[in-house]
Write a protein that holds these residues in place. Structure first.
Motif, short mmCIF file in Angstrom:
data_model
loop_
_atom_site.label_atom_id
_atom_site.label_comp_id
_atom_site.label_asym_id
_atom_site.label_seq_id
_atom_site.Cartn_x
_atom_site.Cartn_y
_atom_site.Cartn_z
N LEU A 58 0.83 -1.20 0.00
CA LEU A 58 0.00 0.00 0.00
C LEU A 58 0.87 1.25 0.00
O LEU A 58 0.55 2.24 -0.68
N SER A 59 1.96 1.22 0.73
CA SER A 59 2.88 2.36 0.75
C SER A 59 3.42 2.64 -0.65
O SER A 59 3.50 3.78 -1.09
N GLN A 60 3.79 1.58 -1.36
CA GLN A 60 4.29 1.75 -2.73
C GLN A 60 3.19 2.28 -3.64
O GLN A 60 3.45 3.13 -4.51
N LEU A 61 1.97 1.82 -3.44
CA LEU A 61 0.85 2.29 -4.25
C LEU A 61 0.63 3.78 -4.06
O LEU A 61 0.41 4.52 -5.02
N LEU A 62 0.70 4.26 -2.82
CA LEU A 62 0.55 5.69 -2.56
C LEU A 62 1.68 6.49 -3.22
O LEU A 62 1.47 7.59 -3.73
N ARG A 63 2.88 5.92 -3.24
CA ARG A 63 4.00 6.58 -3.92
C ARG A 63 3.75 6.64 -5.43
O ARG A 63 4.09 7.64 -6.08
N ASP A 64 3.16 5.59 -5.99
CA ASP A 64 2.86 5.57 -7.42
C ASP A 64 1.85 6.66 -7.77
O ASP A 64 1.97 7.33 -8.80
N ILE A 65 0.84 6.83 -6.92
CA ILE A 65 -0.16 7.88 -7.13
C ILE A 65 0.50 9.26 -7.04
O ILE A 65 0.23 10.15 -7.86
N ALA A 66 1.39 9.43 -6.06
CA ALA A 66 2.09 10.70 -5.92
C ALA A 66 2.95 10.99 -7.15
O ALA A 66 3.02 12.14 -7.62
N LEU A 67 3.61 9.98 -7.68
CA LEU A 67 4.43 10.16 -8.88
C LEU A 67 3.58 10.61 -10.06
O LEU A 67 3.94 11.55 -10.78
N ALA A 68 2.43 9.95 -10.25
CA ALA A 68 1.53 10.35 -11.33
C ALA A 68 1.07 11.79 -11.13
O ALA A 68 0.96 12.56 -12.09
N GLY A 69 0.80 12.17 -9.86
CA GLY A 69 0.39 13.54 -9.57
C GLY A 69 1.46 14.54 -9.96
O GLY A 69 1.16 15.63 -10.47
N LYS A 70 2.73 14.21 -9.72
CA LYS A 70 3.83 15.10 -10.10
C LYS A 70 3.87 15.28 -11.63
O LYS A 70 4.09 16.39 -12.14
N ILE A 71 3.66 14.20 -12.33
CA ILE A 71 3.69 14.27 -13.80
C ILE A 71 2.53 15.11 -14.32
O ILE A 71 2.70 15.95 -15.21
N ILE A 72 1.32 14.90 -13.75
CA ILE A 72 0.16 15.68 -14.18
C ILE A 72 0.36 17.15 -13.85
O ILE A 72 0.00 18.04 -14.63
N ASN A 73 0.94 17.43 -12.70
CA ASN A 73 1.26 18.80 -12.33
C ASN A 73 2.13 19.45 -13.40
O ASN A 73 1.89 20.60 -13.81
N ARG A 74 3.12 18.72 -13.88
CA ARG A 74 3.98 19.25 -14.94
C ARG A 74 3.20 19.49 -16.23
O ARG A 74 3.35 20.52 -16.88
N GLU A 75 2.34 18.54 -16.58
CA GLU A 75 1.56 18.67 -17.82
C GLU A 75 0.62 19.86 -17.75
O GLU A 75 0.45 20.60 -18.73
N ILE A 76 0.00 20.07 -16.60
CA ILE A 76 -0.92 21.19 -16.44
C ILE A 76 -0.18 22.52 -16.56
O ILE A 76 -0.65 23.45 -17.22
N ASN A 77 0.99 22.60 -15.94
CA ASN A 77 1.75 23.85 -15.94
C ASN A 77 2.26 24.24 -17.31
O ASN A 77 2.52 25.42 -17.56
N ARG A 78 2.39 23.28 -18.21
CA ARG A 78 2.87 23.61 -19.55
C ARG A 78 1.80 23.41 -20.62
O ARG A 78 2.08 23.45 -21.81
N ALA A 79 0.55 23.23 -20.16
CA ALA A 79 -0.54 22.90 -21.09
C ALA A 79 -0.67 23.90 -22.23
O ALA A 79 -0.83 23.54 -23.39
N GLY A 80 -0.63 25.19 -21.89
CA GLY A 80 -0.81 26.21 -22.92
C GLY A 80 0.34 26.32 -23.88
O GLY A 80 0.22 26.91 -24.96
N LEU A 81 1.49 25.73 -23.51
CA LEU A 81 2.69 25.84 -24.34
C LEU A 81 2.82 24.70 -25.34
O LEU A 81 3.55 24.82 -26.33
N VAL A 82 2.17 23.57 -25.04
CA VAL A 82 2.35 22.39 -25.90
C VAL A 82 1.03 21.92 -26.50
O VAL A 82 0.90 20.78 -26.93
N ASP A 83 0.02 22.79 -26.50
CA ASP A 83 -1.26 22.51 -27.14
C ASP A 83 -1.95 21.27 -26.58
O ASP A 83 -2.42 20.40 -27.34
#
Length: 331
Positions: free
Chosen positions: A35-60
């Motif tokens: 379960l600890s690893q699963l929560l880390r996996d969710i956090a990792l995906a959240g970091k990636i989505i955070n990056r995608e959102i922050n550059r959304a307007g730049l990469v269409d």
């Protein structure tokens, strides 16, 4: 010897999510780490989505995709991106045998049949607000599977009911990115530090105020609401409560969780069974609300007591400070 000045210069970073998870796991003698690893996996995906959102307007990747999801709702490009990112992270993590997503009609099998857990999620709630820089979020719910290990997951794994959740939470992408979750023993919030690439514990043991003066509801549907809801909204106006509604479930709920308030999404004439999805929107936020001292109801009883019958079942919801929810539903 470290001087006081030196100590002031070297300000402590704080407790990282990984360290918090590790320490929390040690409190459970039979925890084996999945379960600890699963929560880390969710956090990792959240970091990636955070990056995608922050550059959304730049990469269409902002705006609509011209397609509809299984709910009949217009998909945003970032809906698709977030769905792919979370599925990929959970598959690669290896702890999840199956996923249920708002964006897909049926179970997504990860191929990890040895995995002990299933995840129900809304990968990106409120995504239509991306174009106007309004907060959006991810909502997730975790269950221990009931089907046999090493066999494909079944629908029964996802239709266990809200009381069977072993963990739930959300990620809020706003002025800062926050991960808030509970494994049943309190609710804790972590803020993403971009410079470190880490979630840092910022809101320890969140307690939802028992009462508040904020109500969050789409008053554009006022004429279609049940009479008891109209009456409650009128009471809020008489008391000069603050109306706060941005149309992003996670953002509206998060504000009320911290400051005290109520989020209402009642049934309407158009949607007599409600609009929000029970498994991956109502259940996880109701879990967070209850574990922080708040309440969550469908107008008749606790959300978590509803027996689910289908993957994309909908429900009305009244969510937030306990006294306000009780007042709204007349109990």
């Amino acid at each position: 010897m470290i001087t006081k000045t030196a100590q002031e210069l070297a300000i402590p970073v704080g407790v990282t999510l990984d360290r918090f998870i590790m320490h929390s796991q040690s409190a459970f003698p039979y925890a084996t780490g999945e379960l600890s690893q699963l929560l880390r996996d969710i956090a990792l995906a959240g970091k990636i989505i955070n990056r995608e959102i922050n550059r959304a307007g730049l990469v269409d990747i902002a705006g609509g995709n011209g397609t509809e999801n299984v709910q009949g709702e217009n998909q945003q490009k970032l809906d698709i991106v977030a769905n792919i990112r979370f599925i990929r992270a959970l598959k690669n993590g290896g702890e999840v045998c199956a996923i249920l997503s708002e964006e897909d009609e049926d179970i997504i099998h990860t191929g990890n049949n040895h995995g002990k857990y299933v995840v129900a999620m809304d990968p990106l709630d409120g995504s239509s607000n991306i174009d106007v820089n309004v907060s959006i979020g991810t909502v997730f719910s975790i269950y221990r599977r009931v089907s046999p290990i090493n066999e494909p997951a079944t629908k029964e794994d996802f239709l266990q009911g809200g009381r069977k959740q072993i963990a739930a939470g959300y990620i809020l992408y706003g002025s800062s990115t926050m991960l808030v979750y509970s494994t049943g023993d309190g609710v804790n919030g972590f803020t993403y530090d971009h410079s470190l690439g880490e979630f840092i514990l910022s809101h320890k043991n969140i307690c939802c105020p028992a009462n508040g003066s904020i109500y969050s509801v789409n008053e554009g549907h006022y004429n279609s609401y049940p009479e008891f809801v109209k009456h409650y909204i009128g009471t809020c106006k008489e008391k000069s409560f603050s109306a706060r509604y941005i149309g992003s479930l996670v953002g509206d709920f998060h504000r009320n969780l911290l400051k005290g308030g109520i989020y209402l999404y009642p049934s309407t004439k158009k949607d007599p069974k409600g609009k929000l999805r029970l498994l991956y929107e109502c259940y996880p936020l109701a879990f967070i609300a209850e574990k922080s001292g708040g309440k969550a109801s469908d107008g008749f009883g606790p959300i978590l007591d509803i027996v689910p019958s289908s993957f994309h079942q909908r429900s009305p919801i009244y969510l937030g400070s306990a006294a306000m929810v009780e007042k709204a539903i007349g109990s």
